[in-house]
Design an enzyme around this catalytic site. Structure first.
Site, PDB file in Angstrom:
ATOM      1  N   ARG A 130      11.423  -5.234   5.584  1.00 18.95           N
ATOM      2  CA  ARG A 130      11.083  -3.849   5.192  1.00 18.95           C
ATOM      3  C   ARG A 130      11.963  -2.846   5.912  1.00 18.95           C
ATOM      4  NH1 ARG A 130       5.043  -1.665   5.518  1.00 18.95           N
ATOM      5  NH2 ARG A 130       5.142  -2.457   7.666  1.00 18.95           N
ATOM      6  N   LYS A 151       0.827  -1.211   0.000  1.00 18.71           N
ATOM      7  CA  LYS A 151       0.000   0.000   0.000  1.00 18.71           C
ATOM      8  C   LYS A 151       0.866   1.269   0.000  1.00 18.71           C
ATOM      9  CE  LYS A 151      -2.121  -1.107   3.832  1.00 18.71           C
ATOM     10  NZ  LYS A 151      -1.364  -2.354   4.086  1.00 18.71           N
ATOM     11  N   ARG A 155      -9.912  -0.160   8.545  1.00 15.98           N
ATOM     12  CA  ARG A 155      -9.314  -1.468   8.820  1.00 15.98           C
ATOM     13  C   ARG A 155     -10.312  -2.438   9.424  1.00 15.98           C
ATOM     14  NH1 ARG A 155      -3.680   0.093   8.929  1.00 15.98           N
ATOM     15  NH2 ARG A 155      -2.308  -1.658   9.349  1.00 15.98           N
ATOM     16  N   ARG A 209      -0.236  -8.949  13.511  1.00 15.89           N
ATOM     17  CA  ARG A 209      -0.880  -8.022  12.557  1.00 15.89           C
ATOM     18  C   ARG A 209      -1.560  -8.778  11.427  1.00 15.89           C
ATOM     19  NH1 ARG A 209       4.307  -4.978  11.499  1.00 15.89           N
ATOM     20  NH2 ARG A 209       3.267  -3.941   9.770  1.00 15.89           N
ATOM     21  N   ARG A 235      11.091  -0.422  11.189  1.00 12.30           N
ATOM     22  CA  ARG A 235      10.005  -0.104  12.117  1.00 12.30           C
ATOM     23  C   ARG A 235      10.011  -1.066  13.295  1.00 12.30           C
ATOM     24  NH1 ARG A 235       4.586   0.541   8.620  1.00 12.30           N
ATOM     25  NH2 ARG A 235       3.829  -0.645  10.414  1.00 12.30           N
TER      26      ARG A 235
HETATM   27  P1  ADP Z   1       2.197  -1.837   3.246  1.00  4.59           P
HETATM   28  O1  ADP Z   1       2.175  -0.327   3.220  1.00  4.59           O
HETATM   29  O2  ADP Z   1       1.014  -2.424   2.514  1.00  4.59           O
HETATM   30  O3  ADP Z   1       2.352  -2.404   4.609  1.00  4.59           O
HETATM   31  P2  ADP Z   1       4.812  -1.564   1.897  1.00  4.59           P
HETATM   32  O4  ADP Z   1       4.481  -0.755   0.699  1.00  4.59           O
HETATM   33  O5  ADP Z   1       5.491  -0.883   3.011  1.00  4.59           O
HETATM   34  O6  ADP Z   1       3.463  -2.305   2.425  1.00  4.59           O
HETATM   35  O7  ADP Z   1       5.657  -2.841   1.425  1.00  4.59           O
HETATM   36  C1  ADP Z   1       6.134  -3.811   2.373  1.00  4.59           C
HETATM   37  C2  ADP Z   1       7.507  -4.319   1.935  1.00  4.59           C
HETATM   38  O8  ADP Z   1       7.382  -5.078   0.717  1.00  4.59           O
HETATM   39  C3  ADP Z   1       8.526  -3.216   1.639  1.00  4.59           C
HETATM   40  O9  ADP Z   1       9.792  -3.683   2.032  1.00  4.59           O
HETATM   41  C4  ADP Z   1       8.434  -3.037   0.125  1.00  4.59           C
HETATM   42  O10 ADP Z   1       9.662  -2.568  -0.407  1.00  4.59           O
HETATM   43  C5  ADP Z   1       8.107  -4.460  -0.349  1.00  4.59           C
HETATM   44  N1  ADP Z   1       7.231  -4.497  -1.527  1.00  4.59           N
HETATM   45  C6  ADP Z   1       6.198  -3.673  -1.818  1.00  4.59           C
HETATM   46  N2  ADP Z   1       5.603  -4.035  -2.982  1.00  4.59           N
HETATM   47  C7  ADP Z   1       6.266  -5.135  -3.441  1.00  4.59           C
HETATM   48  C8  ADP Z   1       6.130  -5.988  -4.599  1.00  4.59           C
HETATM   49  N3  ADP Z   1       5.171  -5.782  -5.518  1.00  4.59           N
HETATM   50  N4  ADP Z   1       6.983  -7.010  -4.716  1.00  4.59           N
HETATM   51  C9  ADP Z   1       7.955  -7.233  -3.781  1.00  4.59           C
HETATM   52  N5  ADP Z   1       8.135  -6.477  -2.682  1.00  4.59           N
HETATM   53  C10 ADP Z   1       7.314  -5.434  -2.498  1.00  4.59           C
HETATM   54  P1  ADP Z   2       1.064  -1.842   7.788  1.00  5.16           P
HETATM   55  O1  ADP Z   2       2.305  -1.487   7.081  1.00  5.16           O
HETATM   56  O2  ADP Z   2       1.126  -3.084   8.569  1.00  5.16           O
HETATM   57  O3  ADP Z   2      -0.142  -1.823   6.898  1.00  5.16           O
HETATM   58  P2  ADP Z   2       0.437   0.646   9.230  1.00  5.16           P
HETATM   59  O4  ADP Z   2       1.557   1.576   9.185  1.00  5.16           O
HETATM   60  O5  ADP Z   2      -0.747   0.910   8.361  1.00  5.16           O
HETATM   61  O6  ADP Z   2       0.977  -0.821   8.990  1.00  5.16           O
HETATM   62  O7  ADP Z   2      -0.084   0.501  10.733  1.00  5.16           O
HETATM   63  C1  ADP Z   2       0.785   0.263  11.812  1.00  5.16           C
HETATM   64  C2  ADP Z   2      -0.027   0.161  13.097  1.00  5.16           C
HETATM   65  O8  ADP Z   2      -0.740   1.394  13.333  1.00  5.16           O
HETATM   66  C3  ADP Z   2      -1.124  -0.914  13.079  1.00  5.16           C
HETATM   67  O9  ADP Z   2      -0.631  -2.186  13.436  1.00  5.16           O
HETATM   68  C4  ADP Z   2      -2.102  -0.356  14.120  1.00  5.16           C
HETATM   69  O10 ADP Z   2      -1.653  -0.587  15.436  1.00  5.16           O
HETATM   70  C5  ADP Z   2      -2.032   1.148  13.869  1.00  5.16           C
HETATM   71  N1  ADP Z   2      -3.046   1.565  12.867  1.00  5.16           N
HETATM   72  C6  ADP Z   2      -2.822   2.083  11.632  1.00  5.16           C
HETATM   73  N2  ADP Z   2      -3.971   2.345  10.998  1.00  5.16           N
HETATM   74  C7  ADP Z   2      -4.973   1.980  11.853  1.00  5.16           C
HETATM   75  C8  ADP Z   2      -6.399   1.983  11.791  1.00  5.16           C
HETATM   76  N3  ADP Z   2      -7.064   2.407  10.688  1.00  5.16           N
HETATM   77  N4  ADP Z   2      -7.076   1.539  12.877  1.00  5.16           N
HETATM   78  C9  ADP Z   2      -6.440   1.117  13.980  1.00  5.16           C
HETATM   79  N5  ADP Z   2      -5.118   1.070  14.096  1.00  5.16           N
HETATM   80  C10 ADP Z   2      -4.374   1.502  13.058  1.00  5.16           C
END
Ligand code: ADP
Ligand code: ADP
Ligand code: ZN
Length: 208
Positions: free
Chosen positions: A122, A13, A88, A163, A152
């Site tokens: 990541r 995302k 979420r 998660r 992180r």
């Molecule tokens: P999210 O925001 O959904 O938690 P991220 O965009 O932070 O996910 O991506 C999670 C990890 O996976 C990061 O280390 C990113 O560089 C990697 N990643 C994201 N998209 C891809 C993909 N299409 N293929 C392989 N690795 C990816």
């Molecule tokens: P991810 O890369 O796993 O998608 P985020 O950065 O979106 O992670 O979220 C990290 C943490 O922040 C979550 O595990 C949760 O504790 C909190 N969080 C983020 N967005 C929300 C939401 N919409 N509702 C509740 N908690 C949230």
């Protein structure tokens, strides 16, 4: 364009959001980023959120919905916006309906079994939020802004496991929720980052 990005933790995302914001010029609102910023600054919201984030649980809905409602009132959201990490659960999705009308929900579909490696590997820029992965990036400074690239605190194996469980129980039902409303579009998030983005562009160009 009012867009929601849906997908499991690690689906990509944040990675796609940066590209979408660049191409379409819409605001990127990540609730995770907002919580982490509050945490860093030691605000009351940050202090409240910390315990939940550390355990991989959702921050309570009242706190989260209030933050989003306030953010969406700001001037830069009037032309459109992209929500990343919100809603979420079904409660948050219903709360969002009271705040505004969403045009499209983009689901980044992935194989949940592949996400542990993505998340524990990541690395993120602490300044601009750009995502990297240790398999392809081993520097300590962000390529985009020169900020510090860090891991992180919640990207450990234990917290990631929690998660993913929270995702399956609470967030995955939103796929059905938005499908029934005719708002859902899906892309294959297992493809390479640029190929995923090409699919995203196809979807967004059609709704624009
Ligand atoms: P999210 O925001 O959904 O938690 P991220 O965009 O932070 O996910 O991506 C999670 C990890 O996976 C990061 O280390 C990113 O560089 C990697 N990643 C994201 N998209 C891809 C993909 N299409 N293929 C392989 N690795 C990816
Ligand atoms: P991810 O890369 O796993 O998608 P985020 O950065 O979106 O992670 O979220 C990290 C943490 O922040 C979550 O595990 C949760 O504790 C909190 N969080 C983020 N967005 C929300 C939401 N919409 N509702 C509740 N908690 C949230
Ligand atoms: Zn950066």
């Amino acid at each position: 364009m009012k867009l929601v990005l849906l997908g499991a933790p690690g689906a990509g995302k944040g990675t796609q959001a940066v590209k979408i914001a660049e191409k379409y010029g819409i605001v990127h609102i990540s609730t995770g980023d907002i919580f982490r910023k509050n945490l860093k600054e030691g605000t009351p919201v940050g202090l409240k959120a910390k315990a939940y984030i550390d355990k991989g649980q959702l921050v309570p809905d009242e706190v989260t919905c209030e933050i989003v409602a306030e953010r969406l009132k700001e001037a830069d959201c009037q032309k459109g916006f992209m929500l990343d990490g919100f809603p979420r659960n079904v409660y948050q999705a219903q709360a969002l309906e009271k705040m505004t009308d969403i045009d499209v929900v983009l689901n980044i579909a992935v194989d949940l079994n592949k996400l542990m490696a993505r998340l524990t590997g990541r690395r993120v820029c602490a300044a601009c939020g750009e995502s990297y992965h240790v398999s392809t990036f081993t520097q300590s400074k962000c390529l985009k802004c020169g900020g510090d690239v860090i891991q992180r605190a919640d990207d450990t194996e234990e917290t990631v496991g929690k998660r993913l469980q929270v995702y399956t129980e609470q967030t995955q039902p939103l796929i059905d929720f938005y499908q029934k409303k005719g708002k859902l579009q899906s892309v294959d998030g297992m493809a390479a980052i640029d190929d995923v983005f090409a699919d995203v562009v196809k979807v967004l160009d059609a709704v624009r």
